[in-house]
Motif scaffolding. Structure first.
Motif, PDB file in Angstrom:
ATOM      1  N   LEU A 137       0.866  -1.180   0.000  1.00  0.00           N
ATOM      2  CA  LEU A 137       0.000   0.000   0.000  1.00  0.00           C
ATOM      3  C   LEU A 137       0.900   1.226   0.000  1.00  0.00           C
ATOM      4  N   LEU A 138       0.641   2.120  -0.967  1.00  0.00           N
ATOM      5  CA  LEU A 138       1.413   3.367  -1.060  1.00  0.00           C
ATOM      6  C   LEU A 138       0.489   4.520  -0.703  1.00  0.00           C
ATOM      7  N   THR A 139       0.792   5.175   0.385  1.00  0.00           N
ATOM      8  CA  THR A 139      -0.079   6.272   0.808  1.00  0.00           C
ATOM      9  C   THR A 139       0.740   7.546   0.998  1.00  0.00           C
ATOM     10  N   PHE A 140       0.034   8.651   1.031  1.00  0.00           N
ATOM     11  CA  PHE A 140       0.689   9.953   1.201  1.00  0.00           C
ATOM     12  C   PHE A 140       0.177  10.625   2.458  1.00  0.00           C
ATOM     13  N   SER A 141      -0.172   9.794   3.430  1.00  0.00           N
ATOM     14  CA  SER A 141      -0.591  10.331   4.719  1.00  0.00           C
ATOM     15  C   SER A 141      -0.525   9.227   5.767  1.00  0.00           C
TER      16      SER A 141
ATOM     17  N   ALA B  84       6.723  14.225  -3.971  1.00  0.00           N
ATOM     18  CA  ALA B  84       7.653  14.161  -5.121  1.00  0.00           C
ATOM     19  C   ALA B  84       9.000  13.612  -4.671  1.00  0.00           C
ATOM     20  N   ARG B  85       9.488  14.088  -3.549  1.00  0.00           N
ATOM     21  CA  ARG B  85      10.809  13.693  -3.045  1.00  0.00           C
ATOM     22  C   ARG B  85      10.845  12.208  -2.682  1.00  0.00           C
ATOM     23  N   ALA B  86       9.724  11.689  -2.182  1.00  0.00           N
ATOM     24  CA  ALA B  86       9.721  10.323  -1.631  1.00  0.00           C
ATOM     25  C   ALA B  86       9.226   9.258  -2.603  1.00  0.00           C
ATOM     26  N   LEU B  87       8.606   9.670  -3.713  1.00  0.00           N
ATOM     27  CA  LEU B  87       7.876   8.726  -4.566  1.00  0.00           C
ATOM     28  C   LEU B  87       8.742   7.590  -5.112  1.00  0.00           C
ATOM     29  N   TYR B  88       9.872   7.910  -5.725  1.00  0.00           N
ATOM     30  CA  TYR B  88      10.644   6.858  -6.392  1.00  0.00           C
ATOM     31  C   TYR B  88      11.280   5.888  -5.397  1.00  0.00           C
ATOM     32  N   ASP B  89      11.714   6.401  -4.267  1.00  0.00           N
ATOM     33  CA  ASP B  89      12.257   5.492  -3.257  1.00  0.00           C
ATOM     34  C   ASP B  89      11.159   4.545  -2.777  1.00  0.00           C
ATOM     35  N   ALA B  90       9.941   5.069  -2.654  1.00  0.00           N
ATOM     36  CA  ALA B  90       8.808   4.227  -2.244  1.00  0.00           C
ATOM     37  C   ALA B  90       8.573   3.114  -3.259  1.00  0.00           C
ATOM     38  N   LEU B  91       8.572   3.459  -4.556  1.00  0.00           N
ATOM     39  CA  LEU B  91       8.342   2.437  -5.584  1.00  0.00           C
ATOM     40  C   LEU B  91       9.439   1.378  -5.543  1.00  0.00           C
TER      41      LEU B  91
ATOM     42  N   VAL C 264       3.513  -1.424   3.883  1.00  0.00           N
ATOM     43  CA  VAL C 264       2.872  -0.116   3.765  1.00  0.00           C
ATOM     44  C   VAL C 264       3.967   0.943   3.696  1.00  0.00           C
ATOM     45  N   VAL C 265       3.940   1.770   2.647  1.00  0.00           N
ATOM     46  CA  VAL C 265       4.929   2.840   2.543  1.00  0.00           C
ATOM     47  C   VAL C 265       4.202   4.177   2.552  1.00  0.00           C
ATOM     48  N   VAL C 266       4.599   5.028   3.480  1.00  0.00           N
ATOM     49  CA  VAL C 266       4.071   6.390   3.526  1.00  0.00           C
ATOM     50  C   VAL C 266       5.092   7.278   2.825  1.00  0.00           C
ATOM     51  N   ALA C 267       4.730   7.779   1.649  1.00  0.00           N
ATOM     52  CA  ALA C 267       5.673   8.594   0.872  1.00  0.00           C
ATOM     53  C   ALA C 267       5.277  10.054   0.990  1.00  0.00           C
ATOM     54  N   GLY C 268       5.867  10.740   1.920  1.00  0.00           N
ATOM     55  CA  GLY C 268       5.579  12.163   2.104  1.00  0.00           C
ATOM     56  C   GLY C 268       4.183  12.403   2.634  1.00  0.00           C
ATOM     57  N   ASP C 269       3.744  13.639   2.476  1.00  0.00           N
ATOM     58  CA  ASP C 269       2.473  14.075   3.031  1.00  0.00           C
ATOM     59  C   ASP C 269       1.747  14.880   1.950  1.00  0.00           C
ATOM     60  N   ALA C 270       0.556  14.378   1.563  1.00  0.00           N
ATOM     61  CA  ALA C 270      -0.167  14.974   0.439  1.00  0.00           C
ATOM     62  C   ALA C 270      -0.532  16.441   0.661  1.00  0.00           C
TER      63      ALA C 270
END
Ligand code: AMP
Ligand code: MG
Length: 365
Positions: A290-294, A318-325, A305-311
């Protein structure tokens, strides 16, 4: 090929290199580049894989290292206006205005190429060249040390998420490039905005952190058209469609697992649907993600579960997206659901990358 690894620290006082035995990292890296070997370096957007833009063989090595299709041209990085003038015809008034406003920075301009100076593999045989002056001190120091423009695509295997750390570069390209300059995680996290000006309007060929609104502000009264957005609509007949920027037709940024982007009006409704779908996937033998932004989303509903930054601050996504993938790949996840983030500001670019990573598998419930 043995890949040298150089750590470069950027401090307020300047750049400190020289770790790992090399007295001057930039002189070493420039020597490798002048010898025709590809070197990875940080920019403010993502890590680039650089070659002397005038050296056809060196550029061919970059394509080979990435497994990049030959019809996808490279962005040429320049240290300054003088280097730009070596490779492109005189920019128009608008283009000069945009360079003054956004360079050094994450804006790439597609300009008419100066005939006869660049090998044709840089431009994939087009009569235009994509150029930018990066804002990262390590990139600029390397360009200065090399004394030539660097043709530099993102330093990942073609199709993978772009690298935002030196470790990502190593994951993809260790042993097929000469050196990696590690300048820490990149600031922006997604690739530059690519634009092309014609006599009437500015076309955004690839969205990035320089937004349509910012371009409009820099050129009051001029129409800015987000050409790339058109490509997010699946109704287009792919067979008839000619992408305005060669690279946009390729699958990109994708994790190994299947990625589905899901949006709902209410969070509860979203979580209920997503939990059920992930549970179902799990019962079919998938390792789920699960990829979430919150932070409020998702605990326990997926294996990873990866929380990539805060929407609410979309630049952090943007900064966290590729590392999350890439995390999902490292964790061998086979089915991932991602939420959406607001497509405003840099969020438009984030959603462009996320939907491409998902092969446009998108559901609104
Ligand atoms: P990358 O180097 O991976 O960041 O990708 C560079 C992007 O710029 C790709 O989408 C290319 O297709 C695009 N690009 C490079 N040169 C040109 C050009 N001459 N005309 C249009 N798009 C270009
Ligand atoms: Mg790329």
């Amino acid at each position: 090929m043995r890949t040298e690894y150089y750590t470069v620290q950027v401090t307020d006082g300047g750049i400190v290199g020289g770790v790992d035995g090399a007295s001057d990292v930039f002189a070493e890296a420039a020597k490798l580049i002048r010898g025709g070997a590809p070197v990875a370096f940080p920019t403010e957007t993502v890590y680039g894989l650089g070659a002397n833009a005038f050296d056809e063989q060196a550029v061919a090595r970059v394509f080979a290292a990435k497994g990049r299709p030959a019809d996808n041209p490279l962005i040429v990085h320049v240290a300054d206006r003088q280097q730009l003038d070596l490779i492109a015809l005189t920019p128009s008034e608008w283009e000069q205005c945009l360079m003054a406003a956004f360079w050094p920075g994450p804006l790439t301009l597609v300009l008419p190429v100066k005939p006869g100076v660049l090998p044709s593999n840089v431009t994939a045989g087009l009569d235009t060249v994509a150029v930018r002056q990066p804002a990262h001190p390590v990139a600029l120091a390397l360009l200065q040390a090399c004394g030539v423009p660097l043709a530099a695509p993102s330093a990942n295997r073609s199709g993978k998420p772009s690298p935002t750390t030196a470790l990502h570069v190593k994951e993809d390209l260790d042993g097929v490039l000469a050196a990696i300059l590690d300048g820490g995680p990149t600031e922006v996290g997604i690739e530059s905005t690519v634009i092309r000006c014609n006599a009437e309007e500015v076309h955004i060929l690839r969205p990035g952190s320089v937004t349509a609104e910012q371009l409009e502000q820099a050129l009051p009264g001029i129409r800015v058209v987000a050409v790339a957005d058109i490509q997010n609509h699946r109704e287009l007949d792919a067979a008839d469609y000619v992408p305005p920027s060669p690279g946009m037709k390729y699958a990109h940024y994708a994790p190994e697992g299947e990625l589905l982007v899901v949006e709902a009006e209410h969070h509860d409704e979203w979580l209920k649907w997503v939990s059920a779908r992930l549970q179902e996937a799990k019962s079919q033998g998938h390792r789920t993600g699960l990829l979430t932004f919150s932070k409020k989303d998702g605990g326990g509903v997926a294996d990873v579960v990866v929380v990539a930054g805060d929407a609410t601050q979309v630049d952090t996504v943007a900064r966290a997206l590729y590392d999350a993938l890439r995390t999902f790949d490292r964790e061998q996840v086979t089915f991932i659901i991602a939420e959406t983030c607001p497509a405003t500001g840099v969020g438009a670019a984030v959603m462009n990358r996320l939907l491409k990573a998902a092969g446009h598998r998108f559901l609104r419930i």
